[in-house]
Design a protein around this motif. Structure first.
Motif, PDB file in Angstrom:
ATOM      1  N   ALA A   1      39.980  42.988  40.245  1.00  0.00           N
ATOM      2  CA  ALA A   1      40.099  45.061  39.856  1.00  0.00           C
ATOM      3  C   ALA A   1      38.651  45.363  40.392  1.00  0.00           C
ATOM      4  CB  ALA A   1      40.525  44.627  38.822  1.00  0.00           C
ATOM      5  N   ILE A   2      37.775  44.408  40.280  1.00  0.00           N
ATOM      6  CA  ILE A   2      36.337  45.318  40.637  1.00  0.00           C
ATOM      7  C   ILE A   2      36.122  45.220  41.952  1.00  0.00           C
ATOM      8  CG2 ILE A   2      33.615  44.459  40.903  1.00  0.00           C
ATOM      9  CD1 ILE A   2      34.584  43.318  37.905  1.00  0.00           C
TER      10      ILE A   2
ATOM     11  N   LYS B   1      39.024  49.268  41.008  1.00  0.00           N
ATOM     12  CA  LYS B   1      40.575  49.932  39.377  1.00  0.00           C
ATOM     13  C   LYS B   1      39.833  50.717  39.075  1.00  0.00           C
ATOM     14  CE  LYS B   1      43.613  47.352  41.416  1.00  0.00           C
ATOM     15  NZ  LYS B   1      44.709  47.791  42.285  1.00  0.00           N
ATOM     16  N   ASN B   2      38.496  50.687  38.462  1.00  0.00           N
ATOM     17  CA  ASN B   2      38.107  51.592  37.930  1.00  0.00           C
ATOM     18  C   ASN B   2      37.261  52.127  38.007  1.00  0.00           C
ATOM     19  OD1 ASN B   2      39.317  50.420  35.156  1.00  0.00           O
ATOM     20  ND2 ASN B   2      38.268  48.724  34.621  1.00  0.00           N
TER      21      ASN B   2
ATOM     22  N   ASN C   1      29.135  41.336  40.168  1.00  0.00           N
ATOM     23  CA  ASN C   1      30.276  41.874  40.859  1.00  0.00           C
ATOM     24  C   ASN C   1      29.203  42.436  41.501  1.00  0.00           C
ATOM     25  OD1 ASN C   1      31.531  41.572  38.201  1.00  0.00           O
ATOM     26  ND2 ASN C   1      30.957  42.570  37.472  1.00  0.00           N
TER      27      ASN C   1
ATOM     28  N   SER D   1      42.969  31.142  32.369  1.00  0.00           N
ATOM     29  CA  SER D   1      41.783  31.258  32.160  1.00  0.00           C
ATOM     30  C   SER D   1      41.363  31.713  33.955  1.00  0.00           C
ATOM     31  CB  SER D   1      40.980  30.458  31.644  1.00  0.00           C
ATOM     32  OG  SER D   1      40.764  29.573  32.345  1.00  0.00           O
TER      33      SER D   1
ATOM     34  N   GLU E   1      41.644  37.817  38.692  1.00  0.00           N
ATOM     35  CA  GLU E   1      42.241  39.161  38.083  1.00  0.00           C
ATOM     36  C   GLU E   1      40.799  40.333  37.979  1.00  0.00           C
ATOM     37  OE1 GLU E   1      44.979  38.310  35.078  1.00  0.00           O
ATOM     38  OE2 GLU E   1      46.809  38.058  36.876  1.00  0.00           O
ATOM     39  N   GLU E   2      40.459  39.734  37.187  1.00  0.00           N
ATOM     40  CA  GLU E   2      38.847  40.758  36.718  1.00  0.00           C
ATOM     41  C   GLU E   2      38.315  40.484  37.977  1.00  0.00           C
ATOM     42  OE1 GLU E   2      35.350  40.510  34.570  1.00  0.00           O
ATOM     43  OE2 GLU E   2      36.840  39.468  33.179  1.00  0.00           O
ATOM     44  N   LYS E   3      37.476  39.772  38.305  1.00  0.00           N
ATOM     45  CA  LYS E   3      37.317  40.421  40.031  1.00  0.00           C
ATOM     46  C   LYS E   3      37.621  40.674  41.223  1.00  0.00           C
ATOM     47  CE  LYS E   3      33.366  37.934  37.725  1.00  0.00           C
ATOM     48  NZ  LYS E   3      33.103  39.210  37.071  1.00  0.00           N
TER      49      LYS E   3
ATOM     50  N   THR F   1      43.221  32.289  36.645  1.00  0.00           N
ATOM     51  CA  THR F   1      43.719  33.425  37.087  1.00  0.00           C
ATOM     52  C   THR F   1      42.807  34.621  36.737  1.00  0.00           C
ATOM     53  OG1 THR F   1      46.125  32.723  37.215  1.00  0.00           O
ATOM     54  CG2 THR F   1      46.032  34.556  36.974  1.00  0.00           C
ATOM     55  N   GLN F   2      42.672  34.470  35.639  1.00  0.00           N
ATOM     56  CA  GLN F   2      41.937  35.703  34.625  1.00  0.00           C
ATOM     57  C   GLN F   2      40.580  35.762  34.700  1.00  0.00           C
ATOM     58  OE1 GLN F   2      42.533  34.206  29.962  1.00  0.00           O
ATOM     59  NE2 GLN F   2      44.437  35.480  30.477  1.00  0.00           N
ATOM     60  N   ILE F   3      39.895  35.270  35.346  1.00  0.00           N
ATOM     61  CA  ILE F   3      39.326  35.899  36.234  1.00  0.00           C
ATOM     62  C   ILE F   3      38.964  36.634  37.419  1.00  0.00           C
ATOM     63  CG2 ILE F   3      36.735  34.707  37.369  1.00  0.00           C
ATOM     64  CD1 ILE F   3      37.089  32.483  34.453  1.00  0.00           C
TER      65      ILE F   3
END
Length: 161
Positions: free
Chosen positions: A64-65, A69-70, A84, A54, A60-62, A56-58
């Protein structure tokens, strides 16, 4: 014994140390130390072998922001309330300000007078991060992002203080 930084927990200790120094001295060197450490935290978490999924997912998401990445959209009007945008700003300062152009969109760090009367010495001169005409209190932004990571790590590690 000298502290060691072998994982993200050690880096979080460095962040606490950097924040304490910055709050005491209010020096631009300490400000940059804090920003660089905050910029590195999600990568250290992602690359750690002993991180829970969990967290690691947080991270990875941050990350990418932060890396856009998007799409890298920094809305400076939302900096005071949106993690963000704060993370994007930190990434922008740490990774892109070194290639500073004449653009007003590249953040600049400035000193502003913050002393009041009756004064106590040393009087603090507040660091402001300026983007164009907008100015943001650097210590507020540091604390906001640091508290985000401290809280995320505490959720995953009961022993983290």
């Amino acid at each position: 014994m000298l502290p060691q930084i072998t994982d993200y927990i050690g880096l979080m200790g460095k962040l606490k140390y950097n924040l304490d120094r910055y709050k005491k001295d209010n020096n631009i060197y300490e400000l940059l130390d804090c920003l660089m450490t905050l910029n590195a935290i999600p990568e250290w978490i992602v690359n750690s072998k002993n991180t829970k999924t969990s967290l690691t997912q947080i991270a990875e998401e941050k990350l990418a922001i932060m890396k856009g990445k998007n799409g890298f959209i920094l809305d400076e009007t939302k900096l005071s309330l949106n993690i963000n945008h704060q993370l994007r700003l930190i990434r922008l300062i740490c990774n892109h300000s070194k290639h500073k152009t004449d653009s007003i969109l590249i953040p600049r760090i400035q000193k502003k007078y913050g002393g009041t009367l009756p004064a106590s010495f040393p009087i603090k001169l507040y660091n402001i991060i300026a983007i164009g005409e907008n100015e943001y209190d650097a210590e507020y932004l540091l604390n906001s992002v640091a508290n985000f990571w401290f809280d995320a790590v505490k959720l995953e590690n009961e022993n983290f203080k």
